[in-house]
Design a protein around this motif. Structure first.
Motif, PDB file in Angstrom:
ATOM      1  N   SER A 148     -52.154   7.858  43.039  1.00  0.00           N
ATOM      2  CA  SER A 148     -51.201   6.189  42.643  1.00  0.00           C
ATOM      3  C   SER A 148     -49.623   7.111  42.023  1.00  0.00           C
ATOM      4  O   SER A 148     -49.847   7.692  41.447  1.00  0.00           O
ATOM      5  CB  SER A 148     -51.353   4.999  42.529  1.00  0.00           C
ATOM      6  OG  SER A 148     -52.048   4.963  41.279  1.00  0.00           O
ATOM      7  N   VAL A 149     -48.297   6.032  42.678  1.00  0.00           N
ATOM      8  CA  VAL A 149     -47.623   6.571  41.945  1.00  0.00           C
ATOM      9  C   VAL A 149     -46.659   5.322  41.596  1.00  0.00           C
ATOM     10  O   VAL A 149     -45.930   4.443  43.077  1.00  0.00           O
ATOM     11  CB  VAL A 149     -45.845   7.901  42.593  1.00  0.00           C
ATOM     12  CG1 VAL A 149     -45.029   7.826  42.159  1.00  0.00           C
ATOM     13  CG2 VAL A 149     -47.032   9.063  43.102  1.00  0.00           C
ATOM     14  N   ASP A 150     -46.138   5.458  40.297  1.00  0.00           N
ATOM     15  CA  ASP A 150     -44.992   4.197  40.326  1.00  0.00           C
ATOM     16  C   ASP A 150     -43.558   4.667  39.508  1.00  0.00           C
ATOM     17  O   ASP A 150     -43.643   5.423  39.389  1.00  0.00           O
ATOM     18  CB  ASP A 150     -45.892   3.734  38.690  1.00  0.00           C
ATOM     19  CG  ASP A 150     -44.953   2.055  38.387  1.00  0.00           C
ATOM     20  OD1 ASP A 150     -43.944   2.290  39.212  1.00  0.00           O
ATOM     21  OD2 ASP A 150     -45.643   1.700  37.404  1.00  0.00           O
ATOM     22  N   TRP A 151     -43.044   4.083  41.305  1.00  0.00           N
ATOM     23  CA  TRP A 151     -41.731   4.680  41.448  1.00  0.00           C
ATOM     24  C   TRP A 151     -40.880   4.008  40.696  1.00  0.00           C
ATOM     25  O   TRP A 151     -39.799   3.743  40.963  1.00  0.00           O
ATOM     26  CB  TRP A 151     -41.508   4.178  42.612  1.00  0.00           C
ATOM     27  CG  TRP A 151     -40.302   5.936  43.074  1.00  0.00           C
ATOM     28  CD1 TRP A 151     -39.198   6.542  42.169  1.00  0.00           C
ATOM     29  CD2 TRP A 151     -40.722   6.523  44.334  1.00  0.00           C
ATOM     30  NE1 TRP A 151     -39.227   7.804  43.244  1.00  0.00           N
ATOM     31  CE2 TRP A 151     -39.395   7.241  44.466  1.00  0.00           C
ATOM     32  CE3 TRP A 151     -41.592   6.260  45.521  1.00  0.00           C
ATOM     33  CZ2 TRP A 151     -39.299   8.435  45.767  1.00  0.00           C
ATOM     34  CZ3 TRP A 151     -41.118   6.879  46.830  1.00  0.00           C
ATOM     35  CH2 TRP A 151     -40.179   8.065  46.523  1.00  0.00           C
ATOM     36  N   GLY A 152     -41.191   2.617  39.651  1.00  0.00           N
ATOM     37  CA  GLY A 152     -40.171   1.338  38.861  1.00  0.00           C
ATOM     38  C   GLY A 152     -39.349   0.815  39.614  1.00  0.00           C
ATOM     39  O   GLY A 152     -39.814   0.503  41.287  1.00  0.00           O
ATOM     40  N   ALA A 153     -38.186   0.636  39.644  1.00  0.00           N
ATOM     41  CA  ALA A 153     -37.416  -0.749  40.429  1.00  0.00           C
ATOM     42  C   ALA A 153     -35.961   0.698  40.635  1.00  0.00           C
ATOM     43  O   ALA A 153     -35.680   1.196  40.235  1.00  0.00           O
ATOM     44  CB  ALA A 153     -37.410  -2.118  38.851  1.00  0.00           C
ATOM     45  N   GLY A 154     -36.018  -0.513  41.527  1.00  0.00           N
ATOM     46  CA  GLY A 154     -34.163   0.194  41.918  1.00  0.00           C
ATOM     47  C   GLY A 154     -34.559   1.034  43.430  1.00  0.00           C
ATOM     48  O   GLY A 154     -35.517   1.343  43.545  1.00  0.00           O
ATOM     49  N   ASP A 155     -32.952   1.063  44.199  1.00  0.00           N
ATOM     50  CA  ASP A 155     -32.834   1.986  45.005  1.00  0.00           C
ATOM     51  C   ASP A 155     -34.234   1.835  46.205  1.00  0.00           C
ATOM     52  O   ASP A 155     -35.133   3.431  46.598  1.00  0.00           O
ATOM     53  CB  ASP A 155     -32.872   3.696  44.741  1.00  0.00           C
ATOM     54  CG  ASP A 155     -32.167   3.511  43.770  1.00  0.00           C
ATOM     55  OD1 ASP A 155     -31.054   3.382  43.797  1.00  0.00           O
ATOM     56  OD2 ASP A 155     -31.952   4.555  42.749  1.00  0.00           O
ATOM     57  N   SER A 156     -34.544   0.171  46.521  1.00  0.00           N
ATOM     58  CA  SER A 156     -35.505   0.445  47.174  1.00  0.00           C
ATOM     59  C   SER A 156     -35.588   1.300  48.528  1.00  0.00           C
ATOM     60  O   SER A 156     -36.828   1.397  49.301  1.00  0.00           O
ATOM     61  CB  SER A 156     -35.607  -1.301  47.574  1.00  0.00           C
ATOM     62  OG  SER A 156     -34.588  -1.211  48.439  1.00  0.00           O
ATOM     63  N   GLY A 157     -34.702   1.204  49.210  1.00  0.00           N
ATOM     64  CA  GLY A 157     -34.192   1.966  50.786  1.00  0.00           C
ATOM     65  C   GLY A 157     -35.083   3.024  50.342  1.00  0.00           C
ATOM     66  O   GLY A 157     -35.777   2.889  51.870  1.00  0.00           O
ATOM     67  N   TYR A 158     -34.509   4.589  49.856  1.00  0.00           N
ATOM     68  CA  TYR A 158     -35.107   5.119  49.653  1.00  0.00           C
ATOM     69  C   TYR A 158     -36.730   5.659  49.533  1.00  0.00           C
ATOM     70  O   TYR A 158     -37.990   6.618  50.107  1.00  0.00           O
ATOM     71  CB  TYR A 158     -34.094   7.214  49.493  1.00  0.00           C
ATOM     72  CG  TYR A 158     -34.691   6.307  47.949  1.00  0.00           C
ATOM     73  CD1 TYR A 158     -35.224   8.336  47.541  1.00  0.00           C
ATOM     74  CD2 TYR A 158     -33.712   6.067  46.916  1.00  0.00           C
ATOM     75  CE1 TYR A 158     -35.639   8.481  46.131  1.00  0.00           C
ATOM     76  CE2 TYR A 158     -34.564   6.226  45.879  1.00  0.00           C
ATOM     77  CZ  TYR A 158     -35.765   7.627  45.645  1.00  0.00           C
ATOM     78  OH  TYR A 158     -35.987   7.797  44.171  1.00  0.00           O
ATOM     79  N   LYS A 159     -37.285   4.890  48.331  1.00  0.00           N
ATOM     80  CA  LYS A 159     -38.213   4.857  48.813  1.00  0.00           C
ATOM     81  C   LYS A 159     -39.223   4.418  49.739  1.00  0.00           C
ATOM     82  O   LYS A 159     -40.625   4.936  49.854  1.00  0.00           O
ATOM     83  CB  LYS A 159     -38.749   3.783  47.403  1.00  0.00           C
ATOM     84  CG  LYS A 159     -37.633   4.580  45.346  1.00  0.00           C
ATOM     85  CD  LYS A 159     -38.395   3.558  44.304  1.00  0.00           C
ATOM     86  CE  LYS A 159     -37.042   4.001  43.438  1.00  0.00           C
ATOM     87  NZ  LYS A 159     -36.798   3.023  42.183  1.00  0.00           N
TER      88      LYS A 159
END
Length: 343
Positions: free
Chosen positions: A288-299
């Motif tokens: 799993s990868v925790d991508w943090g907060a923000g920029d939800s669109g491309y994530k």
């Protein structure tokens, strides 16, 4: 069982971190030492020993006027501010830690941490039972990419788009994708060219002198931590044009930063590098990868889904302080709006 308060950062932090949950194993003495060097403060450490072995180690630094008795955990703001606890530490250990903590401080800030953080859940149960007041404020939602269930990741449409973008990117020069030792100077140079360096005050940059660069360079002096740092770099004609930096203490990876040079933004270099990086991570055992907060669109476009909320917590000791803190709970929660999502 024995509880002691040590001036400075206790050597017990490392053996406790090694006995803690895998994703907490970066919470080493060097991690906190880097925070003190970069952000200031003088630490103390509460250590709980069971049968002569340390099972919990809580470092803290004073904040505000001394008479207020306020403290917080040191650390970089991301991936989170928690502290190491052995996985087999029971509630008796938590009770002992809280009893000692109440003699040292009136209130302790823990955070930001994601909902479900093992240490916080372990401590919350004991704190509530002992009459501590717990105040929380929501900062943001994290995004997670589950590499176990995403058998078709990346999707065929994503791969086709990436091949098209990479073909156009090759028109900019000789393209190279690199993984290896972290070159902080190259990452900092790229950040200065990125939108963080040109459109903001630069304080959120991870590797520049004006950002958090001192922290990461100091932390990398610990060989155990350095082995957990991974950087992927896209170079064009030898110059770094995009990077992805992760902290990988085990099968769960934390994305610390991504950045790219606006000169090649039309080719989506950050997206291309992230895809290659995650494919490589899964091949090496990441789940799993925790991508943090923000920029939800491309994530979300790359398959990430909303994960645990990130919260700031304040634990206030029992007695008049806890009664007063409960009256301030609503104000503390509203204060998250003024932070703009930053801890």
């Amino acid at each position: 069982m024995r509880t002691i308060c040590v001036a400075g950062l206790s050597p017990a932090l490392d053996p406790v971190a090694e006995r803690g949950p895998e994703r907490h194993r970066f919470l080493r003495r060097a991690w906190y030492a880097a925070a003190l060097a970069a952000y200031g403060g003088t630490a103390q450490t509460l250590v709980v020993e069971a049968d002569g072995f340390p099972v919990a180690a809580l470092p803290f630094v004073a904040r505000g006027p001394r008479w207020l008795g306020l403290a917080e955990l040191p650390g970089c703001y991301w991936p989170f501010r928690s502290f190491p606890v052995a996985e087999d530490a029971g509630q008796a250990v938590a009770d002992a830690l809280l009893a000692a903590l109440a003699r040292q401080v009136r209130a302790l800030r823990i955070g930001p941490v994601p909902d479900g953080d093992p240490t916080l859940e372990w401590l919350k149960a004991a704190a509530l039972a002992r009459g501590w007041a717990l105040l929380d404020r929501h900062l943001a939602d994290s995004f997670l990419l589950d590499l176990r269930t995403a058998e078709d990741w990346p999707r065929g449409s994503t791969l086709r788009k990436n091949r098209y973008l990479e073909k156009r990117l090759a028109g900019e020069g000789a393209v190279a994708w690199e993984w290896g030792a972290v070159d902080f100077d190259a990452l900092a140079d790229l950040e200065r060219r990125s939108w963080v360096g040109t459109r903001t005050d630069g304080r959120d940059a991870k590797f520049t002198a004006g950002g958090h660069g001192a922290f990461w360079r100091m932390a990398a002096r610990d060989p155990v931590l350095a082995a957990m740092f991974e950087a992927a770099v896209l170079r064009i004609d030898g110059r770094a044009m995009a990077f992805a930096f992760q902290l990988v203490p085990g099968a769960h990876a934390h994305v610390i930063a991504n950045s790219y040079d606006p000169a090649v933004a039309r080719h989506s270099p950050g997206r291309l590098l992230a895809c290659r990086d995650f494919v490589r991570a899964r091949a090496q055992g990441a789940t799993s990868v925790d991508w943090g907060a923000g920029d939800s669109g491309y994530k979300q476009a790359l398959g990430a889904r909303k994960g645990p909320a990130l919260r700031d917590w304040i634990l206030v000791r029992p007695g008049p302080e806890a009664l007063g803190a409960r009256l301030l709970r609503r104000r503390w929660r509203r204060s998250a709006q003024s932070t703009g999502g930053q801890a």
